[in-house]
Design an enzyme around this catalytic site. Structure first.
Site, mmCIF file in Angstrom:
data_model
loop_
_atom_site.group_PDB
_atom_site.id
_atom_site.type_symbol
_atom_site.label_atom_id
_atom_site.label_comp_id
_atom_site.label_asym_id
_atom_site.label_seq_id
_atom_site.Cartn_x
_atom_site.Cartn_y
_atom_site.Cartn_z
ATOM 1 N N ARG A 289 0.835 -1.221 0.000
ATOM 2 C CA ARG A 289 0.000 0.000 0.000
ATOM 3 C C ARG A 289 0.866 1.268 0.000
ATOM 4 O O ARG A 289 0.605 2.163 -0.797
ATOM 5 C CB ARG A 289 -1.013 -0.031 1.142
ATOM 6 C CG ARG A 289 -1.874 1.208 1.252
ATOM 7 C CD ARG A 289 -3.251 0.904 1.826
ATOM 8 N NE ARG A 289 -3.187 0.005 2.969
ATOM 9 C CZ ARG A 289 -2.870 0.380 4.205
ATOM 10 N NH1 ARG A 289 -2.595 1.622 4.488
ATOM 11 N NH2 ARG A 289 -2.828 -0.516 5.179
ATOM 12 N N ASP B 264 -2.827 22.878 -10.534
ATOM 13 C CA ASP B 264 -3.220 21.770 -11.409
ATOM 14 C C ASP B 264 -2.637 22.085 -12.778
ATOM 15 O O ASP B 264 -3.099 22.987 -13.475
ATOM 16 C CB ASP B 264 -4.754 21.649 -11.451
ATOM 17 C CG ASP B 264 -5.227 20.496 -12.354
ATOM 18 O OD1 ASP B 264 -4.422 20.038 -13.190
ATOM 19 O OD2 ASP B 264 -6.391 20.086 -12.227
ATOM 20 N N LYS C 43 -4.267 11.982 -18.405
ATOM 21 C CA LYS C 43 -4.301 12.796 -19.615
ATOM 22 C C LYS C 43 -2.970 12.672 -20.375
ATOM 23 O O LYS C 43 -2.535 11.578 -20.632
ATOM 24 C CB LYS C 43 -4.635 14.242 -19.224
ATOM 25 C CG LYS C 43 -5.895 14.346 -18.334
ATOM 26 C CD LYS C 43 -7.102 13.778 -19.030
ATOM 27 C CE LYS C 43 -8.436 14.044 -18.372
ATOM 28 N NZ LYS C 43 -8.691 13.458 -17.065
ATOM 29 N N TYR D 201 -11.316 22.272 -13.237
ATOM 30 C CA TYR D 201 -11.937 20.981 -13.526
ATOM 31 C C TYR D 201 -13.221 20.865 -12.703
ATOM 32 O O TYR D 201 -13.186 20.935 -11.466
ATOM 33 C CB TYR D 201 -10.951 19.852 -13.206
ATOM 34 C CG TYR D 201 -11.566 18.501 -13.332
ATOM 35 C CD1 TYR D 201 -12.166 18.105 -14.530
ATOM 36 C CD2 TYR D 201 -11.583 17.616 -12.269
ATOM 37 C CE1 TYR D 201 -12.759 16.859 -14.646
ATOM 38 C CE2 TYR D 201 -12.168 16.371 -12.381
ATOM 39 C CZ TYR D 201 -12.755 16.004 -13.570
ATOM 40 O OH TYR D 201 -13.349 14.776 -13.687
HETATM 41 N N1 PLP Z 1 -7.715 18.131 -13.454
HETATM 42 C C1 PLP Z 1 -8.026 18.310 -14.737
HETATM 43 C C2 PLP Z 1 -7.583 19.575 -15.425
HETATM 44 C C3 PLP Z 1 -8.784 17.361 -15.434
HETATM 45 O O1 PLP Z 1 -9.101 17.565 -16.718
HETATM 46 C C4 PLP Z 1 -9.196 16.179 -14.747
HETATM 47 C C5 PLP Z 1 -10.008 15.149 -15.428
HETATM 48 O O2 PLP Z 1 -10.600 15.383 -16.456
HETATM 49 C C6 PLP Z 1 -8.852 16.029 -13.406
HETATM 50 C C7 PLP Z 1 -8.099 17.018 -12.788
HETATM 51 C C8 PLP Z 1 -9.278 14.813 -12.631
HETATM 52 O O3 PLP Z 1 -8.470 13.732 -12.989
HETATM 53 P P1 PLP Z 1 -8.940 12.204 -12.989
HETATM 54 O O4 PLP Z 1 -10.032 12.080 -14.009
HETATM 55 O O5 PLP Z 1 -7.696 11.465 -13.342
HETATM 56 O O6 PLP Z 1 -9.438 11.908 -11.622
#
Ligand code: PLP
Length: 383
Positions: A51, A177, A202, A104
């Site tokens: 883990r 982010d 992504k 997001y």
């Molecule tokens: N941050 C951004 C800019 C995203 O586009 C996404 C998902 O689309 C996330 C965070 C969340 O990531 P995950 O889908 O891997 O949980």
């Protein structure tokens, strides 16, 4: 691999790790969930249990930490959302958070609905407006400023260095982010950020076959340890197979993203002149409000994401998405295949996303094929 080696070389060779016994050029996939204890009862190898501890996951973390210039290292999680929420869960009840309004959507929803259950209060702000950001932080009470740049799906740009200064002056940390910039275009830790987050689902992985998330940190301090405790306690670590695929994906990150960003720029320029497109949102365009900041803090391109606002409103936008043949009508972004999505219908009420907006993730197809596909779809939707 020497620290002087370029990020491109470090990524291509995944830091040069090999399989030590047969000398294979690709390190093996480590699946063990538990490790032998020393005769004196210790764990001198540094591996106790699956883990918290996995060699493949650690190797992948080392590659990402190198690309993000993260002195304290990187941590991989089972998704971008698990990585992001671990940062908030490492705060203490009563702490105040300032977050970008455009971000997001599912994380914004989590902050609006769940964060209060952790005792956090959250103020949303247009983080590209530095005076609004300055006014939103509460010195001594704000412990985290969370920005996303370029931010999904309007591709607003926040000045990372300025946001870091504002956060630090208030006694807060800055988390970024950086999913859509990736270390190819921006390394936020070198601009003063404290934490970088990625949805590694992504472009880091790039093949739409892994769900993963990552955090990278500048300083190995109490907060970074608190995040490690959250991951260990909640079991949020990325599994070894996903880490292996992610590391394979990152070997080609630079060539993919440089090509995808160049194609996004070419598409943005061509779509601007399209009679059925009202506006193209892309930070590479000189008329984008964040262009000057983007030109300063992004290198080698402006990213693979753009959005178009379709003349004729929501109906015309949805009808356009319905007609594409090469673009795939699907959520997510950053893969080798181009994706198109009507975002407002996903994000729902309260979203800052206009209803006539289509989000375009640019893959590795040729610009001509992508443009022709959109041109045909726009024309059919406007018949
Ligand atoms: N941050 C951004 C800019 C995203 O586009 C996404 C998902 O689309 C996330 C965070 C969340 O990531 P995950 O889908 O891997 O949980």
């Amino acid at each position: 691999m020497k620290p002087t080696v370029s990020p491109q070389t470090a990524a291509a060779q995944a830091l040069g790790k090999i399989d030590p016994v047969p000398k294979g050029v690709v390190p093996p996939l480590h699946l063990a969930t538990t490790y032998i204890r020393d005769p004196d009862n210790g764990y001198s190898n540094g591996f106790v249990y699956g883990r918290p501890d996995n060699e493949t996951t650690r190797e992948c973390e080392a590659v990402l930490a190198r690309l993000e210039k993260a002195e304290a290292g990187a941590l991989l999680f089972g998704s971008g959302s698990a990585a992001a929420t671990a940062v908030f869960q490492a705060l203490s009840p009563g702490d105040h958070v300032v977050a970008s309004k455009v971000m997001y959507w599912a994380l914004r929803n989590w902050l609006m609905t769940e964060a209060a259950r952790w005792g956090l209060s959250v103020t949303f702000v247009e983080s590209d407006d530095l005076s609004a950001l300055r006014a939103a932080v509460q010195p001594g009470k704000t412990k985290l400023v969370w920005i996303e740049t370029p931010s999904n799906p309007l591709w607003t740009i926040t000045d990372i260095a300025a946001a870091a200064e504002i956060a630090h002056a208030a006694g807060a940390r800055l988390a970024v982010d950086s999913t859509c910039a990736s270390p190819v275009h921006t390394t936020p830790l070198t601009l003063g950020a404290d934490i970088v987050m990625h949805s590694a689902t992504k472009v880091l992985n790039g093949h739409s076959d892994v769900v993963a998330g990552a955090l990278c940190a500048r300083q190995d301090d109490d907060f970074w340890n608190a995040i490690k405790t959250v991951r260990r306690g909640q079991g949020g670590i990325l599994g070894p197979f996903e880490a292996y695929l992610l590391m394979r994906g990152m070997r080609t990150l630079f060539v993919r993203q440089e090509r995808q960003s160049a194609s996004a720029m070419a598409l943005a320029e061509r779509l601007q002149a399209h009679p059925h497109v009202a506006q193209v949102l892309y930070p590479g365009l000189p008329q984008h409000p964040g262009h000057d900041v983007a030109a300063r803090q992004m290198t080698d391109g402006f990213g693979y994401m753009l959005s178009v606002r379709v003349r004729g409103g929501e109906g015309a936008a949805i009808a356009t998405a319905a007609q594409v043949e090469i673009y795939k009508r699907a959520t997510s972004l950053g893969g080798v295949e181009s994706l198109i999505e009507h975002r407002a219908s996903i994000e729902g009420a309260g979203s800052p996303c206009p209803t006539d907006l289509l989000r375009l993730s640019t893959g590795l197809e040729t610009v001509d094929d992508l443009y022709d596909d959109l041109d045909r779809a726009l024309t059919l939707a406007h018949r």
